[in-house]
Design a protein around this motif. Structure first.
Motif, PDB file in Angstrom:
ATOM      1  N   ASP A 348       0.586  -1.259  -0.183  1.00  0.00           N
ATOM      2  CA  ASP A 348       0.235   0.133   0.450  1.00  0.00           C
ATOM      3  C   ASP A 348       1.016   1.106  -0.312  1.00  0.00           C
ATOM      4  O   ASP A 348       0.247   2.221  -0.669  1.00  0.00           O
ATOM      5  CB  ASP A 348      -0.832   0.056   1.761  1.00  0.00           C
ATOM      6  N   ALA A 349       1.527   1.227   0.875  1.00  0.00           N
ATOM      7  CA  ALA A 349       2.523   2.308   0.868  1.00  0.00           C
ATOM      8  C   ALA A 349       3.763   2.803  -0.256  1.00  0.00           C
ATOM      9  O   ALA A 349       3.946   3.582  -0.587  1.00  0.00           O
ATOM     10  CB  ALA A 349       3.830   2.408   2.164  1.00  0.00           C
ATOM     11  N   PHE A 355       3.544   6.850  -6.424  1.00  0.00           N
ATOM     12  CA  PHE A 355       1.911   8.499  -7.193  1.00  0.00           C
ATOM     13  C   PHE A 355       2.358   9.407  -6.655  1.00  0.00           C
ATOM     14  O   PHE A 355       1.510  10.338  -7.164  1.00  0.00           O
ATOM     15  CB  PHE A 355       0.501   7.727  -7.537  1.00  0.00           C
ATOM     16  N   GLY A 356       2.482   9.376  -4.962  1.00  0.00           N
ATOM     17  CA  GLY A 356       2.579  10.773  -4.190  1.00  0.00           C
ATOM     18  C   GLY A 356       4.404  11.134  -4.190  1.00  0.00           C
ATOM     19  O   GLY A 356       3.996  12.320  -3.372  1.00  0.00           O
ATOM     20  N   GLY A 357       5.162  10.226  -4.687  1.00  0.00           N
ATOM     21  CA  GLY A 357       6.046  11.301  -4.307  1.00  0.00           C
ATOM     22  C   GLY A 357       7.169   9.908  -3.286  1.00  0.00           C
ATOM     23  O   GLY A 357       6.826   9.672  -2.461  1.00  0.00           O
ATOM     24  N   ILE A 362       7.555   8.462   3.248  1.00  0.00           N
ATOM     25  CA  ILE A 362       8.217   8.449   4.048  1.00  0.00           C
ATOM     26  C   ILE A 362       7.373   8.962   5.068  1.00  0.00           C
ATOM     27  O   ILE A 362       7.217   8.176   5.879  1.00  0.00           O
ATOM     28  CB  ILE A 362       9.380   9.693   3.605  1.00  0.00           C
ATOM     29  N   ASN A 363       6.686   9.430   4.851  1.00  0.00           N
ATOM     30  CA  ASN A 363       5.690   9.993   5.410  1.00  0.00           C
ATOM     31  C   ASN A 363       4.424   8.959   6.633  1.00  0.00           C
ATOM     32  O   ASN A 363       4.028   9.311   7.305  1.00  0.00           O
ATOM     33  CB  ASN A 363       4.607  11.364   5.437  1.00  0.00           C
ATOM     34  N   MET A 402       9.376  -4.114   6.804  1.00  0.00           N
ATOM     35  CA  MET A 402       9.508  -3.717   5.716  1.00  0.00           C
ATOM     36  C   MET A 402      10.539  -2.986   4.827  1.00  0.00           C
ATOM     37  O   MET A 402      11.467  -2.727   4.174  1.00  0.00           O
ATOM     38  CB  MET A 402       8.211  -4.586   4.502  1.00  0.00           C
ATOM     39  N   HIS A 403       9.689  -2.054   5.526  1.00  0.00           N
ATOM     40  CA  HIS A 403      10.777  -0.348   5.059  1.00  0.00           C
ATOM     41  C   HIS A 403      12.418  -0.669   5.738  1.00  0.00           C
ATOM     42  O   HIS A 403      13.202   0.101   5.152  1.00  0.00           O
ATOM     43  CB  HIS A 403       9.540   0.815   5.796  1.00  0.00           C
TER      44      HIS A 403
END
Ligand SMILES: [Zn+2]
Length: 530
Positions: A348-349, A355-357, A362-363, A402-403
Motif C-alpha cells: 500500500d505504501a 504516485f505521491g512521491g 516516508i510520511n 519491510m521499510h
C-alpha cells in the motif's frame, strides 16, 4: 440472593457470547496432522427466506498413515445428517464443533473421499469482516444481498473442513450454489455453468488453484458484471471483472480503471497477477472488504482519495494486494500472519511512493512508526490461533519492518529479493511459509545475517537502542546499544546527511551541532542523548 443470581446469569451469558467467537488454527490436532486436504466441493442451497443453508461438502484428502478416526471442524449450529467415506455410510459424532467419524473400522493411508451432508442457519456476522459469519443484508432497493466472511473464524462456520491455515486445498475447490431465481451467486475461480430450474438458479464455480478455507466463499446479490481483458506483466490475458450491484453499474468502468492502476503497480514490484488462468475480480459486498481469492470483497462504497494526482481506493488496493501476500504466499500458521498483512500493507505504501512521491511514502512510514503499539511481539509463537495472532502491529509495524529491511539491504538488493521470494514455487501457492523462510531468503540475497534484525523487530517489543554522547566541543560518539550486527543509520551533522555504519562500538562524528539520528525514520528506535 436474587441480585447474585442475575449477576451469575449475566456472567454465564457473556461467556456464551465469547464461546460463540470461533477461532481458526492454533496447535494442529493430531488426527488432522495426518490429513492433507486436496480438494473441497461445497454444494449448498441458500435460502434468504429461512436464513439457512442445506447441502453437502465433499472433501478429498490423503492420509499419511492409517487412522481409526477422521476429524473435521464444523460449527455446532449445523446439523449433520449423513456421512459417507469412499461411498460407504459411516457413524459419526458432532460435538464441540468437531465431526468425529469412527465406525470402528480403520481408514487406510492414502486417498479418502468424505461426503458430509448438513444444514442449518450459519452464524450471523457480528462485526464483519473481523468477526465473521453471514450477512443476510438488503441492498438499497430492499432486495437480498448476502455476503460471507470468516478469515478469523475459519471456514468451519460455513462448511466442514480442516480449519488450519497450514493446509490449503492443493487442487482447489468447487462451489455449487443454489439461490432464488433473479439473484446471482459469485464465487472463486471460473463459472463452469449456471442453470435455472423453476424458481431457483444454480451457479457452479471452480478454481484449480490451491485455496485457503477463508476464500471458499460466495456472495449473492443482484449483480451485473463489468469486465475487460487485462494483459498481465508477463503478457497473459486475464478477464478483469467487477461483480457490481445493478444500480452501481454506471460507476464500474471508472472503478476498474482504478483497479487496473493498482494491478500494474503491484505487478511491477511483486510479479504477475498470481491467478491469471482464472480471473482478476472484485465483488461488491455489504462489509468493508476481504481478500477472497479471485473475488476480492469490496465494500468501500467508491470512496477515493487523491495520491499525487490520481484517485486511489485504499481498501480495494489493500485487499487486492493480498492476491500476492495471503493468497499466493500464505502463512503456515496464524502466528506468522504479519507476512500476509505487513507485506501487503508495505505494498500500500509503495503506491504512495509511486504516485505521491518519496515524501508521501516516508510520511506514511513515519505515521506507521508512531502508531506501532508494541504491546505484543509481531510473532507470538509458531502455533497461534487466529484471534491471538490478529493485532494492529502485524499491519503497520509489519509494513515498517519491510521499510527497515529495504533501508538495510538497499533498493538494488531488496526489490529483486522480494520479487524472487514471491515468484519462487517453494514459497507459493500450495506451499505455505513462516518468518524463517523470509529470513533465510533475505540472508542469501543480501549475503549477511539479518537474524538479529528479525529478532528485535518481529520477536520482541523492543526498539533499536541508539546512544549519542558529546565527547568534545565539536565531536559526538554514536553507538547501537542492543543489537549484535552493524546497521546503516542516516545521520545529519553540520556537514550534511550521511549513511553511516554503526555498531556497538563507538563511532566518532565531527559536527558543529548535535547530530540528528535517522531523520527520515527507517528504524523504530529509542534514542539516548548524553
Ligand atoms: Zn489485509
Amino acid at each position: 440472593m436474587r441480585k447474585t443470581y442475575i449477576f451469575l446469569l449475566l456472567l454465564f451469558m457473556s461467556s456464551l457470547v465469547v464461546a460463540q467467537q470461533t477461532i481458526s488454527g492454533g496447535p494442529l490436532k493430531p488426527e488432522q496432522a495426518l490429513m492433507d486436504i486436496r480438494h473441497y466441493t461445497v454444494s449448498l442451497d441458500v435460502s434468504p427466506e429461512s436464513s439457512s443453508f442445506n447441502g453437502f461438502t465433499e472433501i478429498d484428502l490423503i492420509l499419511s498413515s492409517s487412522s481409526p478416526v477422521l476429524l473435521f471442524d464444523l460449527d455446532q449450529v449445523f446439523t449433520v445428517s449423513r456421512i459417507t467415506v469412499n461411498g460407504r455410510k459411516e457413524a459419526f459424532s458432532h460435538a464441540d464443533g468437531l465431526i468425529r467419524i469412527n465406525s470402528g473400522s480403520t481408514f487406510a493411508a492414502g486417498k479418502q473421499k468424505v461426503r458430509i451432508e448438513y444444514g442449518g442457519k450459519p452464524p450471523i456476522a457480528a462485526r464483519p469482516p473481523w468477526d465473521g459469519g453471514i450477512q443476510w443484508a438488503k441492498d438499497s432497493l430492499g432486495r437480498p444481498w448476502i455476503a460471507m466472511s470468516c478469515q478469523v473464524d475459519g471456514g468451519d462456520i460455513f462448511f466442514p473442513c480442516k480449519d488450519h491455515p497450514g493446509d490449503e486445498a492443493n487442487e482447489g475447490a468447487d462451489l455449487i450454489i443454489t439461490v432464488p431465481k433473479g439473484l446471482v451467486a459469485a464465487g472463486p475461480g471460473l463459472l463452469v455453468k449456471s442453470t435455472t430450474k423453476g424458481k431457483k438458479s444454480t451457479y457452479h464455480w471452480k478454481t484449480n488453484y490451491s485455496i485457503a478455507n477463508y476464500s471458499i466463499l460466495f456472495n449473492v446479490g443482484h449483480y451485473q458484471v463489468e469486465k475487460r481483458p487485462y494483459k498481465t506483466v508477463s503478457g497473459n490475458t486475464v478477464s478483469m471483472e467487477f461483480y457490481v450491484l445493478d444500480y452501481n453499474r454506471g460507476r464500474a468502468k471508472y472503478h476498474l480503471d482504478i483497479l487496473e492502476r493498482s494491478a500494474r503497480m503491484l505487478e511491477k514490484y511483486f510479479g504477475e497477477f498470481p491467478f491469471a488462468k482464472e480471473k482478476l475480480a472484485i465483488c461488491e459486498t455489504p462489509h468493508l472488504g476481504m481478500e477472497h481469492q479471485t473475488l476480492n470483497a469490496y465494500g468501500n462504497k467508491f470512496n477515493y482519495v487523491k495520491v499525487g494526482d490520481v484517485d486511489f481506493d485504499w481498501l480495494m488496493h489493500h485487499e487486492f494486494g493480498h492476491e500476492w501476500w495471503a493468497n499466493k504466499v500464505s502463512n503456515n500458521d496464524w502466528g506468522h500472519m504479519w507476512i500476509q498483512e505487513g507485506i501487503c500493507s508495505f505494498g500500500d505504501a509503495l503506491f504512495y511512493e509511486d504516485f505521491g512521491g518519496r515524501a508521501a511514502y516516508i510520511n506514511r512510514m513515519k505515521a506507521n512508526a508512531i502508531a506501532a503499539q508494541n504491546k505484543f511481539p509481531i510473532v507470538r509463537g509458531d502455533e497461534v490461533d487466529s484471534r491471538m495472532a490478529y493485532h494492529p502491529d502485524i499491519y503497520g509495524k509489519g509494513a515498517f519492518f519491510m521499510h527497515t529491511l529495504r533501508w538495510v539491504m538497499g533498493d538494488e538488493v531488496f526489490f529483486p529479493a522480494i520479487k524472487a521470494f514471491i515468484t519462487d514455487p517453494k514459497y507459493t501457492y500450495e506451499n505455505t511459509v513462516m518468518t524463517d523462510d523470509l529470513l533465510k531468503h533475505f540472508n542469501a540475497a543480501s549475503g549477511q545475517d539479518l537474524k538479529p534484525l528479525f529478532n528485535l523487530f518481529l520477536y520482541t517489543t523492543d526498539k533499536l537502542g541508539i546512544e549519542v554522547r558529546q565527547t568534545g566541543p565539536k565531536t559526538y560518539s554514536v553507538r547501537l546499544s542492543n543489537i549484535n550486527m552493524p546497521l546503516p543509520v542516516e545521520i545529519q551533522t553540520s556537514s550534511g546527511r550521511k549513511r553511516i555504519m554503526l555498531s556497538k562500538k563507538e563511532t566518532l562524528l565531527p559536527s558543529d551541532s548535535a547530530p540528528v539520528i535517522d531523520p527520515d525514520t527507517y528504524y523504530l528506535k529509542k534514542l539516548s542523548l548524553e
